[in-house]
Design a protein around this motif. Sequence first.
Motif, mmCIF file in Angstrom:
data_model
loop_
_atom_site.group_PDB
_atom_site.id
_atom_site.type_symbol
_atom_site.label_atom_id
_atom_site.label_comp_id
_atom_site.label_asym_id
_atom_site.label_seq_id
_atom_site.Cartn_x
_atom_site.Cartn_y
_atom_site.Cartn_z
ATOM 1 N N ILE A 152 3.458 4.829 0.306
ATOM 2 C CA ILE A 152 2.723 4.890 -0.955
ATOM 3 C C ILE A 152 3.436 4.115 -2.063
ATOM 4 O O ILE A 152 2.809 3.675 -3.036
ATOM 5 C CB ILE A 152 2.509 6.364 -1.379
ATOM 6 N N LYS A 153 4.757 3.900 -1.913
ATOM 7 C CA LYS A 153 5.525 3.221 -2.958
ATOM 8 C C LYS A 153 5.841 1.775 -2.611
ATOM 9 O O LYS A 153 6.589 1.129 -3.343
ATOM 10 C CB LYS A 153 6.822 3.989 -3.235
ATOM 11 N N TRP A 154 5.292 1.282 -1.501
ATOM 12 C CA TRP A 154 5.511 -0.124 -1.161
ATOM 13 C C TRP A 154 4.900 -1.020 -2.230
ATOM 14 O O TRP A 154 3.825 -0.714 -2.774
ATOM 15 C CB TRP A 154 4.907 -0.445 0.196
ATOM 16 N N LYS A 155 5.534 -2.162 -2.515
ATOM 17 C CA LYS A 155 5.062 -3.033 -3.589
ATOM 18 C C LYS A 155 4.243 -4.216 -3.091
ATOM 19 O O LYS A 155 3.452 -4.768 -3.830
ATOM 20 C CB LYS A 155 6.262 -3.531 -4.401
ATOM 21 N N GLY A 156 4.427 -4.612 -1.841
ATOM 22 C CA GLY A 156 3.626 -5.716 -1.312
ATOM 23 C C GLY A 156 2.218 -5.250 -0.992
ATOM 24 O O GLY A 156 1.968 -4.638 0.053
ATOM 25 N N THR A 157 1.282 -5.505 -1.898
ATOM 26 C CA THR A 157 -0.064 -4.949 -1.774
ATOM 27 C C THR A 157 -0.737 -5.392 -0.481
ATOM 28 O O THR A 157 -1.316 -4.569 0.244
ATOM 29 C CB THR A 157 -0.924 -5.375 -2.977
#
Length: 569
Positions: A152-157
């Motif tokens: 949920i906190k990954w930044k690579g959309t």
Amino acid sequence: QSWNHSCSRDDVICVGDKILSVNEITSQAGAKALVDELVQSSPVVHLTLWRTGPRWHVLDMSSGRGTYRTHRSSRESYSGHAPETLGPFQMSMLLAAVALPNLVLLALFSDIGIGLKVFNFFAGPADYNFMGNAAIALACCLGTCLYVFDWIKWKGTYFKYTVAVVVVYTTILGGVMKCRFYPQAPMVLCLLHVPVFLGILRLRHLRKVKRSHFYVGSAVSALVVVAVVLIVWLLWQFLESFAGLHNYSDDTKADLVKRSSKLYESSTIDIGGRSRSLDYHWDCVQSMSYDFNLANGTMVEDRSRPMITAQEKAFRTKRCSQVKTSWFLVWITPFASLVYNAIIGAFCLINGVWLSLDDASKLEKALKHFMLMLAVLVLSMWVSASIAGASMRLTGTLMAFCGTGIILLFMWLYLEIGKKAIASTLKDSKILRSLVVLATSDWVRAMLVMGFNVMIPFSLLTNLLNQKVRKMRGVATSNSMFTEGADKVIEHIATWNWASIFTKVNWLVIAFWTLQVGVAKITVVFLSWLNEALQQVEFELVTIIFFVIGYLMFLLPPVPGIPVYICSG
């Protein structure tokens, strides 16, 4: 300051202006709820302000009070207002979200398309049921890994959502591969995409569209799909020049059985120690009491073998019902699509025209209607359980739809109305407060413990691993064994009266065993005794006695239907 520097003079925000709502949260929820929504909201937020602050320093602006809508844009750009109506492109997105799942369903899993070919394919020599189990197990493992590594906190959309889509559709593929034993799975999984796609559009691409317009547009899209599917289905059934006649008649059933040959061949039964494929006419239509042998290519009754036992008959009936359910669902799929989309359309229409989140009285009525819909779905699940002995095993289909409906209903309540609005409404409603007391009673908690039993330690283990990963990455917010959210849950459930809860768990288990297992065994014993007792009674009196007893037994929900059918035969 950034907003006031870039906006028009008419939209300048002044000290002393009163905030009436933030997104869909109104001032009735309290100042803290408004501030929390401002802090937690995405870069785009909708404000409704009352111009109560002094405006003498703003040139060419009236100092009168009035309500107007303003908009805070993203950090990069502060220009533009949220659209209030649906444009043609947004409407086409809604129509596509409803139409595409139905198109896939009709093309791949209904008799209008290649439904029976798909079912026959997955009933082939390869063990697709085992492959489906493997795919679902793999998806569960991947999903657990995503949770442990803070997906949920990954930044690579792009990568983030690609991985999620792979996990979700691996699960769906596994469910489709198990269609031989769960024929309702493809239908439920396809139609589930409709509310999911609409929810994604609402949360992502159509967030700035006015709420009532979004729901009315969704309702119109669903009703358009209903009209198109209805026209196509009627033409397919009754217009011979369109695709031949396919109305549900003896000829249609015979054709469905003929084209389901692989389904019958792959369904094996054990009769008198011999394992063979299911034969529709011998096993499902005539329900012969003896097995057969082939004489010059013709099936003849083999009385040299022992008579088929009641247990073998029950298993054979189950297999026949399983295959019959498959080809019947393939034929009835367009009708299921009609009903499902009509319900979606009616739900959206009611939300768009009637429900207003700015009106506390209407919001309270909406929550009451939510409880009513929840009760209807639970009642439908009970009704589906009561038809478990029917010739076609439709119980699983109805259960799947009702269970999915309950999950979607709770998701809609949380995402669309919001927990803050719900909490503020509960304070002023005695009925809803009573329902909350009921929902937090020890009986309900006992049911939760029963329902999630083995999942509780597994959830704690995965949360512990998640906290370990956070500590290794240096992003943990505490030194506890579990995450901050899990600690709050543990602290809360530590206050429960566990002695009372476990006592009620035992009572519920005893009640379940008595109704589900004990009653079934007693029913078989009682009907066996009744069968013996009625052998010396005249036929007319037997008919009357068995009608009265069978009718009363069918009125009792715990009584299974199959033993009654077998005894009457």
